[in-house]
Structure formats: structure tokens, C-alpha cells
Design a protein around this motif. Sequence first.
Motif, PDB file in Angstrom:
ATOM      1  N   ALA A  84       0.827  -1.204   0.000  1.00 51.25           N
ATOM      2  CA  ALA A  84       0.000   0.000   0.000  1.00 51.25           C
ATOM      3  C   ALA A  84       0.863   1.257   0.000  1.00 51.25           C
ATOM      4  N   VAL A  85       1.981   1.210   0.720  1.00 50.50           N
ATOM      5  CA  VAL A  85       2.893   2.359   0.738  1.00 50.50           C
ATOM      6  C   VAL A  85       3.525   2.549  -0.637  1.00 50.50           C
ATOM      7  N   ILE A  86       3.901   1.455  -1.274  1.00 45.63           N
ATOM      8  CA  ILE A  86       4.477   1.533  -2.622  1.00 45.63           C
ATOM      9  C   ILE A  86       3.452   2.102  -3.610  1.00 45.63           C
ATOM     10  N   GLU A  87       2.203   1.676  -3.486  1.00 42.76           N
ATOM     11  CA  GLU A  87       1.121   2.243  -4.310  1.00 42.76           C
ATOM     12  C   GLU A  87       1.000   3.741  -4.070  1.00 42.76           C
ATOM     13  N   ARG A  88       1.030   4.129  -2.793  1.00 40.93           N
ATOM     14  CA  ARG A  88       0.892   5.549  -2.441  1.00 40.93           C
ATOM     15  C   ARG A  88       2.021   6.378  -3.041  1.00 40.93           C
ATOM     16  N   ALA A  89       3.212   5.782  -3.126  1.00 47.61           N
ATOM     17  CA  ALA A  89       4.353   6.494  -3.705  1.00 47.61           C
ATOM     18  C   ALA A  89       4.302   6.522  -5.228  1.00 47.61           C
ATOM     19  N   GLY A  90       3.305   5.863  -5.822  1.00 51.07           N
ATOM     20  CA  GLY A  90       3.167   5.858  -7.270  1.00 51.07           C
ATOM     21  C   GLY A  90       4.157   4.963  -7.983  1.00 51.07           C
ATOM     22  N   ARG A  91       4.639   3.914  -7.287  1.00 48.39           N
ATOM     23  CA  ARG A  91       5.674   3.076  -7.881  1.00 48.39           C
ATOM     24  C   ARG A  91       5.284   1.596  -7.943  1.00 48.39           C
ATOM     25  N   ALA A  92       4.012   1.308  -7.848  1.00 50.20           N
ATOM     26  CA  ALA A  92       3.575  -0.096  -7.897  1.00 50.20           C
ATOM     27  C   ALA A  92       3.963  -0.754  -9.216  1.00 50.20           C
ATOM     28  N   HIS A  93       3.950   0.022 -10.301  1.00 46.95           N
ATOM     29  CA  HIS A  93       4.284  -0.529 -11.612  1.00 46.95           C
ATOM     30  C   HIS A  93       5.768  -0.857 -11.740  1.00 46.95           C
ATOM     31  N   GLU A  94       6.563  -0.426 -10.760  1.00 45.57           N
ATOM     32  CA  GLU A  94       7.999  -0.677 -10.781  1.00 45.57           C
ATOM     33  C   GLU A  94       8.413  -1.751  -9.773  1.00 45.57           C
ATOM     34  N   CYS A  95       7.459  -2.473  -9.220  1.00 46.95           N
ATOM     35  CA  CYS A  95       7.743  -3.335  -8.073  1.00 46.95           C
ATOM     36  C   CYS A  95       7.604  -4.822  -8.393  1.00 46.95           C
ATOM     37  N   ALA A  96       8.537  -5.590  -7.824  1.00 48.31           N
ATOM     38  CA  ALA A  96       8.441  -7.051  -7.822  1.00 48.31           C
ATOM     39  C   ALA A  96       8.532  -7.534  -6.378  1.00 48.31           C
ATOM     40  N   TYR A  97       7.933  -8.673  -6.138  1.00 50.32           N
ATOM     41  CA  TYR A  97       7.937  -9.272  -4.796  1.00 50.32           C
ATOM     42  C   TYR A  97       8.455 -10.701  -4.921  1.00 50.32           C
ATOM     43  N   LEU A  98       9.415 -11.074  -4.035  1.00 47.32           N
ATOM     44  CA  LEU A  98      10.021 -12.400  -4.113  1.00 47.32           C
ATOM     45  C   LEU A  98      10.070 -13.043  -2.733  1.00 47.32           C
ATOM     46  N   GLU A  99       9.920 -14.366  -2.714  1.00 46.97           N
ATOM     47  CA  GLU A  99      10.038 -15.161  -1.498  1.00 46.97           C
ATOM     48  C   GLU A  99      11.004 -16.314  -1.730  1.00 46.97           C
ATOM     49  N   HIS A 100      11.755 -16.668  -0.685  1.00 50.65           N
ATOM     50  CA  HIS A 100      12.623 -17.859  -0.701  1.00 50.65           C
ATOM     51  C   HIS A 100      13.462 -17.927  -1.980  1.00 50.65           C
ATOM     52  N   ILE A 101      14.185 -16.867  -2.252  1.00 53.80           N
ATOM     53  CA  ILE A 101      14.950 -16.763  -3.497  1.00 53.80           C
ATOM     54  C   ILE A 101      15.969 -17.893  -3.615  1.00 53.80           C
ATOM     55  N   SER A 102      16.028 -18.501  -4.779  1.00 56.54           N
ATOM     56  CA  SER A 102      16.983 -19.544  -5.188  1.00 56.54           C
ATOM     57  C   SER A 102      16.713 -20.902  -4.550  1.00 56.54           C
ATOM     58  N   THR A 103      15.582 -21.064  -3.883  1.00 54.88           N
ATOM     59  CA  THR A 103      15.205 -22.353  -3.302  1.00 54.88           C
ATOM     60  C   THR A 103      14.077 -22.974  -4.125  1.00 54.88           C
ATOM     61  N   PRO A 104      13.766 -24.256  -3.891  1.00 56.65           N
ATOM     62  CA  PRO A 104      12.634 -24.864  -4.606  1.00 56.65           C
ATOM     63  C   PRO A 104      11.300 -24.174  -4.325  1.00 56.65           C
ATOM     64  N   ALA A 105      11.218 -23.454  -3.200  1.00 60.91           N
ATOM     65  CA  ALA A 105       9.973 -22.761  -2.842  1.00 60.91           C
ATOM     66  C   ALA A 105       9.931 -21.323  -3.356  1.00 60.91           C
ATOM     67  N   GLU A 106      10.866 -20.953  -4.215  1.00 56.59           N
ATOM     68  CA  GLU A 106      10.935 -19.564  -4.692  1.00 56.59           C
ATOM     69  C   GLU A 106       9.636 -19.123  -5.361  1.00 56.59           C
ATOM     70  N   THR A 107       9.218 -17.900  -5.010  1.00 60.18           N
ATOM     71  CA  THR A 107       8.066 -17.254  -5.643  1.00 60.18           C
ATOM     72  C   THR A 107       8.506 -15.904  -6.175  1.00 60.18           C
ATOM     73  N   ARG A 108       8.133 -15.619  -7.414  1.00 60.03           N
ATOM     74  CA  ARG A 108       8.438 -14.322  -8.020  1.00 60.03           C
ATOM     75  C   ARG A 108       7.158 -13.715  -8.560  1.00 60.03           C
ATOM     76  N   LEU A 109       6.796 -12.548  -8.064  1.00 51.78           N
ATOM     77  CA  LEU A 109       5.629 -11.832  -8.566  1.00 51.78           C
ATOM     78  C   LEU A 109       6.103 -10.500  -9.128  1.00 51.78           C
ATOM     79  N   ARG A 110       5.833 -10.262 -10.397  1.00 57.46           N
ATOM     80  CA  ARG A 110       6.273  -9.024 -11.040  1.00 57.46           C
ATOM     81  C   ARG A 110       5.201  -7.947 -11.008  1.00 57.46           C
ATOM     82  N   THR A 111       4.080  -8.251 -10.379  1.00 55.76           N
ATOM     83  CA  THR A 111       3.034  -7.251 -10.207  1.00 55.76           C
ATOM     84  C   THR A 111       2.396  -7.425  -8.843  1.00 55.76           C
ATOM     85  N   LEU A 112       2.141  -6.332  -8.150  1.00 53.98           N
ATOM     86  CA  LEU A 112       1.572  -6.391  -6.805  1.00 53.98           C
ATOM     87  C   LEU A 112       0.111  -6.833  -6.825  1.00 53.98           C
ATOM     88  N   SER A 113      -0.524  -6.788  -7.959  1.00 58.15           N
ATOM     89  CA  SER A 113      -1.927  -7.199  -8.032  1.00 58.15           C
ATOM     90  C   SER A 113      -2.095  -8.691  -7.767  1.00 58.15           C
TER      91      SER A 113
END
Length: 237
Positions: A185-214
Amino acid sequence: MSGTFFGLGVGPGDPELLTLKAHRLLQRVDVVCFITNKDGYSLAADIARESLPTTRRQRHLPIEIAMCRDRTLIEQAYDQAAAQIGEALDHGHDVAFLCEGDPLFYGSFAYLLARLAPDYPCTSVPGISSLQAAGSALTQPLTTQGDRLAVISGLEDERDLLDALERFETVFIMKGGRRRHHIAAVIERAGRAHECAYLEHISTPAETRLRTLSRLPDGPGPYFSVFVVSRHHRSTP
């Protein structure tokens, strides 16, 4: 003569990202120390398991540290760990303390280093941090010439997050899983949601990569999660 205390970075999760220097050190040290959860599991030890020696005896020193906000309990755990490590060093044993990522980049090694460095030789073996691993997972630059990079904890208040998002071309937000919808929500407020990716457990079998906050799932996320807000972001894979 005392042993040496090593902070050893094991990288973000993939055992193949462990450096050759770290691998060789693990083959020869007398004691390997690592943090565990209440169930006795250690991610750092799991990452390093293929680099532990099979032809010689090696002592393993697990240290349980509760994942809580009570710094008194956490500091007591570090005090006890430093005493145990110090005892091994006094006997001339080299001790390697395993850290996810890099030992001196938000690493627990820093707290033990502060306790042991006045009395024992200490050194650090760098590891690949979540910052570097995130850029690689996204296959995008974190910075290019003229860019400024900010690294900030997801536990910081909204004002500090907004300040970083307004001032820096790339903002790397660590440890944001539990507050991920607030941070989004803070990233949205700053007007930068379109520039954001979210990642979990990088480089593991459980890795998740989301290139959009939606596509961010409901509820809190795991401890090992990051937001990468960058002018170089590509919303498609």
C-alpha cells in the motif's frame, strides 16, 4: 593459542551458490555453529550440508534463537552462544558460524562479532546476499550508472519507506513478509507499484516471483521475502 571465529556466508538458499572459499573452510574447521528454530531446524545448516566433511569428525553447535521481538531474550541467546563459542576458541578450535546470505549484511554474525572480537581473532567469508540474488532472479539490473540504491527493512515506519521510495531509483525492502500488504500500500501511495516485484525464498525450490503487486496473496508472507522497486523493472517475465 586460540582458534579463529569465522562468519561464513552460505548464500540465499541454493547450495550451489556457496562460494569455494566457504566450502573449503567448512571442510577443515573444528566446530560449525548455526541458529535453529524451536524445532531444531536451521536453514543455514541445510544450505551448507553438502559442504560438510564426511571423512573427519566435526562438532556442530546449534543455537536456538526465538523469532520474536523481545530483544532481551534474543540478547541472552547471543550471550550464551558467545560463551559456548568462546570456550571452543579457548581450546584452539576454529569455529565457523553459518549465516544465510552474507554475514555482515543484516546477518546474525554481527551480534556475535561484537561480543567475541575484543578477545579472539575474527574474520568473515562473504556470501551472496538476497539483494544480489533478487537481481539475478529477476534478470534485471539493480542499479546502473547514476542510480542510487536504498536498502531498508520492511519493519520501518511508513514515513521512512515513503522517503526512500521518493529519493532512490532502486529500493530494496527486506523482511517485509509479515507486513507485505501494508508495504504494498505504501508503494502504491508512492506511485511506484508498476515498478515493483515481490520475491520469497529466493533460489530455493519454494521460490516465488511476482512481477506485479496485483497478484500478491492474501495474508502475511514468510520472513524470507523482499520487495524490489526499481526504474529497471519489467512487469512481464
